[in-house]
Design a protein around this motif. Structure first.
Motif, PDB file in Angstrom:
ATOM      1  N   TYR A  42       2.000 -22.197   1.988  1.00 34.39           N
ATOM      2  CA  TYR A  42       3.214 -22.072   1.517  1.00 34.39           C
ATOM      3  C   TYR A  42       3.541 -20.750   2.224  1.00 34.39           C
ATOM      4  O   TYR A  42       2.986 -19.634   2.779  1.00 34.39           O
ATOM      5  N   ARG A  43       4.453 -20.815   3.066  1.00 33.41           N
ATOM      6  CA  ARG A  43       4.830 -20.076   3.525  1.00 33.41           C
ATOM      7  C   ARG A  43       6.881 -19.291   3.745  1.00 33.41           C
ATOM      8  O   ARG A  43       7.378 -20.211   4.375  1.00 33.41           O
ATOM      9  N   ALA A  44       7.200 -18.231   2.654  1.00 30.09           N
ATOM     10  CA  ALA A  44       8.275 -18.503   2.855  1.00 30.09           C
ATOM     11  C   ALA A  44       9.288 -17.715   3.818  1.00 30.09           C
ATOM     12  O   ALA A  44       8.527 -17.496   4.892  1.00 30.09           O
ATOM     13  N   SER A  45       9.659 -18.004   3.648  1.00 28.50           N
ATOM     14  CA  SER A  45      11.043 -17.035   5.688  1.00 28.50           C
ATOM     15  C   SER A  45      11.132 -16.199   5.215  1.00 28.50           C
ATOM     16  O   SER A  45      11.027 -15.462   4.198  1.00 28.50           O
ATOM     17  N   LEU A  46      10.790 -15.369   6.596  1.00 26.52           N
ATOM     18  CA  LEU A  46      11.288 -14.205   6.887  1.00 26.52           C
ATOM     19  C   LEU A  46      12.150 -14.148   8.254  1.00 26.52           C
ATOM     20  O   LEU A  46      12.823 -14.509   9.393  1.00 26.52           O
ATOM     21  N   PRO A  47      12.803 -12.781   7.929  1.00 29.97           N
ATOM     22  CA  PRO A  47      14.298 -12.166   9.132  1.00 29.97           C
ATOM     23  C   PRO A  47      13.257 -11.954  10.619  1.00 29.97           C
ATOM     24  O   PRO A  47      13.769 -10.976  10.600  1.00 29.97           O
ATOM     25  N   ILE A 455      -1.801 -18.578   7.460  1.00 27.49           N
ATOM     26  CA  ILE A 455      -1.536 -17.080   6.337  1.00 27.49           C
ATOM     27  C   ILE A 455      -0.726 -17.623   5.197  1.00 27.49           C
ATOM     28  O   ILE A 455       0.389 -17.690   6.300  1.00 27.49           O
ATOM     29  N   VAL A 456      -0.721 -17.150   3.818  1.00 27.53           N
ATOM     30  CA  VAL A 456       0.038 -17.415   3.595  1.00 27.53           C
ATOM     31  C   VAL A 456       1.061 -16.763   2.766  1.00 27.53           C
ATOM     32  O   VAL A 456       1.175 -15.555   2.995  1.00 27.53           O
ATOM     33  N   ILE A 457       2.675 -16.909   2.997  1.00 27.25           N
ATOM     34  CA  ILE A 457       3.396 -15.757   2.717  1.00 27.25           C
ATOM     35  C   ILE A 457       4.350 -16.660   0.921  1.00 27.25           C
ATOM     36  O   ILE A 457       5.358 -17.404   1.501  1.00 27.25           O
ATOM     37  N   LYS A 458       4.018 -15.870   0.355  1.00 25.70           N
ATOM     38  CA  LYS A 458       4.323 -15.461  -0.531  1.00 25.70           C
ATOM     39  C   LYS A 458       6.032 -15.234  -1.034  1.00 25.70           C
ATOM     40  O   LYS A 458       6.191 -14.346  -0.208  1.00 25.70           O
ATOM     41  N   ASP A 459       6.585 -14.972  -2.046  1.00 26.63           N
ATOM     42  CA  ASP A 459       8.183 -14.998  -2.582  1.00 26.63           C
ATOM     43  C   ASP A 459       8.140 -13.514  -2.595  1.00 26.63           C
ATOM     44  O   ASP A 459       9.110 -12.521  -2.318  1.00 26.63           O
ATOM     45  N   ASP A 460       7.034 -12.863  -2.945  1.00 28.51           N
ATOM     46  CA  ASP A 460       6.836 -12.035  -3.148  1.00 28.51           C
ATOM     47  C   ASP A 460       6.467 -10.969  -2.462  1.00 28.51           C
ATOM     48  O   ASP A 460       7.537 -10.185  -2.097  1.00 28.51           O
TER      49      ASP A 460
END
Length: 555
Positions: A42-47, A455-460
């Motif tokens: 899971y990889r949340a979107s990043l700017p 690498i997991v990118i969580k929402d927090d």
């Protein structure tokens, strides 16, 4: 019965083909997507685009300067042009990817009646007392009063004056280019009270290239939300010295007012301790001519390590720790003096280590030993000690003596030991340092997450990154608008959020789980199921292909 056998066999073959196709369809249509979805990282979107844009960020540091002209400070024709605004902007020449421009916005106006009365006083101190307004000026703003060329408010050989608050006085001139000449003087005074190349170079020392310029500036403490200050009394010879120091009263009278004035830059906690039998770890050199012991300058770095192991103050601290040590030398090595690089004794008998603290050697008066038996009672002169420690504390925070322009009179600090504009200058430097640190942290995080895909990118974590980017942009906007207090708060939030995202433990969960290990786990699981299905599909394909090629019989 003989006919039913082949028919039953054909029915079983058709049923087997259908079962194989059904299993294959279920595995492909349901099993494969379900497995892919449940095992994906899971990889949340990043700017990413906004983070890459931070490297090209241009900082415009705006300093609002109100210039008040008294009567007869400029020619009458120039006074009739008031009020108006002049902007002076220049780029700070630093070897850094972030371009920094300093902008002085000078708002010219005439003096009001009460200001005229104050500027006609006999001394500049009286004028400052009369000009004190009930409402304080905003952080980062300055007020410059332009007085008559022949005014007695300043000594005749002085052209300007910098006060302890956010005010300054500049002499006027009766000249057709009065505004240009006075404007240059105002910019020189404003730069000394706010932003100079030295101040910004010291703030960005960790981000500048390793050269002579940055090496000399790598002294002040790094910006932090809090600091811990520890005062330690080292008594290596308690059998000879019974040392008493009123550290509580000294902190209350001298240190606490200084820290209260500095509270906008961070939170402070102060503690003290007494260490017995704590040695410096360096044998001083004996000088027979003066019957004294000396510590050479090249031995001073070796003094800290043996003592630091006894302090124990930084082991459980979340914030930077400043250590201030008062060392009473043992009787066998008394008196003890510190020498500078030229071999001369240091006047304060103390030295400081950048980003660590300071040490002062306190010698016992030799007359005390003649009139008393051991141990002698030693009462420490805390005024002399605190003068040294406060001077070292200013240096450790980067509050150095300003480089004033020629013929400029500099006022002494207030009772707190800190001038108001010195605090503003520190907040300017800390804001720029925080933005540089946050930008570097976010850029490194984006590069790391872009290179390592598992690498997991969580929402927090993503929310912290978004919050840090927004805080950097807000701080830059506030700096460009001249709102120093809100810009500093936003820069602190940017650093906190960016480091919280960078050091989040969840980023390491799958960091050491490469693709070859995934195949080693999944192949024993899927291979026994996939081989029969694949062989059945191949067999069905071959039989179907063979039946298509069989020629039809014709009568």
């Amino acid at each position: 019965m003989a006919v039913a056998g082949p028919a039953a066999t054909d029915l079983e073959v058709v049923r087997g083909k259908r079962a194989a196709l059904f299993f294959a369809a279920v595995a492909i249509v349901l099993g494969l997507p379900l497995w892919w979805k449940t095992t994906e990282t899971y990889r949340a979107s990043l700017p990413y685009s906004q983070i890459s844009g931070l490297n090209a960020l241009q900082l415009r540091l705006m300093v609002p300067v109100t210039v008040v002209f008294a009567r007869e400070s400029v020619p009458l024709d120039d006074q009739e042009k008031l009020p108006f605004t002049v902007v002076h902007e220049r780029e700070i020449p630093l070897k850094y990817k972030m371009k920094i421009k300093c902008r002085f916005q000078k708002a010219y106006r005439r003096a009001l009646d009460h200001e005229e009365e104050a500027l006609s006083s006999g001394s500049v101190q009286e004028a400052e007392a009369m000009l004190d307004e009930p409402q304080e000026q905003a952080e980062g703003s300055l007020t410059v009063y332009v007085i008559s060329e022949h005014s007695s408010l300043l000594p005749q050989d002085m052209m300007s004056y910098i006060g302890p608050k956010r005010t300054a006085v500049v002499r006027g001139i009766m000249h057709r280019e009065a505004f240009n000449i006075i404007g240059r003087r105002i910019v020189q005074v404003a730069q000394a009270m706010s932003l100079t190349e030295d101040v910004l170079a010291a703030a960005l020392a960790d981000h500048l290239p390793e050269d002579k310029w940055s090496a000399e500036k790598r002294r002040p403490l790094k910006s932090s939300l809090g600091y811990e200050i520890t005062f330690s009394l080292l008594n290596p010879d308690p059998k000879s010295h019974d040392v008493h120091w009123d550290i509580e009263g000294a902190v209350r009278r001298y240190v606490q007012p200084f820290l209260n004035a500095l509270s906008a830059a961070g939170n402070f906690s102060v503690d003290s301790q007494i260490l017995y039998y704590a040695m410096l770890g360096v044998n001083p050199r004996f000088d027979s001519a003066s019957s004294s012991y000396y510590l050479d300058m090249h031995n001073l770095p070796h003094v800290i390590n043996p003592v630091e192991s006894r302090l124990g103050s930084s082991a459980a601290s979340l914030y930077p720790v400043l250590n201030f040590l008062l060392y009473v030398p043992e009787l066998a090595h008394s008196p003890l003096y510190i020498q500078d690089k030229d071999g001369a004794p240091v006047a304060t008998n103390a030295f400081h280590s950048p980003r660590w603290g300071g040490i002062m050697v306190y010698n016992v008066d030799s007359k005390t030993y003649n009139a008393s038996v051991l141990p002698v009672r030693v009462k420490v002169d805390m005024v002399r000690v605190m003068e040294v420690f406060l001077a070292q504390l200013r240096l450790l925070f980067g509050i150095a003596q300003p480089q004033v322009p020629p013929k400029c009179l500099l006022s002494g600090p207030k009772s707190e030991g800190l001038m108001t504009w010195e605090l503003d200058r520190l907040l300017w430097a800390r804001s720029v340092e925080n933005l540089a640190t946050a930008t570097t942290t976010l850029t490194s995080l984006a590069q790391l997450l872009g290179k390592i895909s598992n690498i997991v990118i969580k929402d927090d974590v993503a929310s912290e990154v978004y919050r840090a980017v927004a805080a950097v942009q807000k701080s830059a906007e506030e700096l460009a608008s001249g709102h120093l207090a809100s810009a500093f708060v936003a820069s602190q939030e940017a650093v906190t959020s960016s480091e919280r995202a960078f050091f989040d433990p969840s980023l390491l969960h799958l960091l050491y789980f490469p693709d070859d290990q995934k195949f080693a786990i999944y192949i024993p699981l899927f291979l026994p199921m996939a081989v029969p299905i694949l062989l059945s599909l191949v067999k069905i394909f071959l039989e179907t292909h063979k039946s298509w090629k069989k020629p039809e019989k014709t009568d």
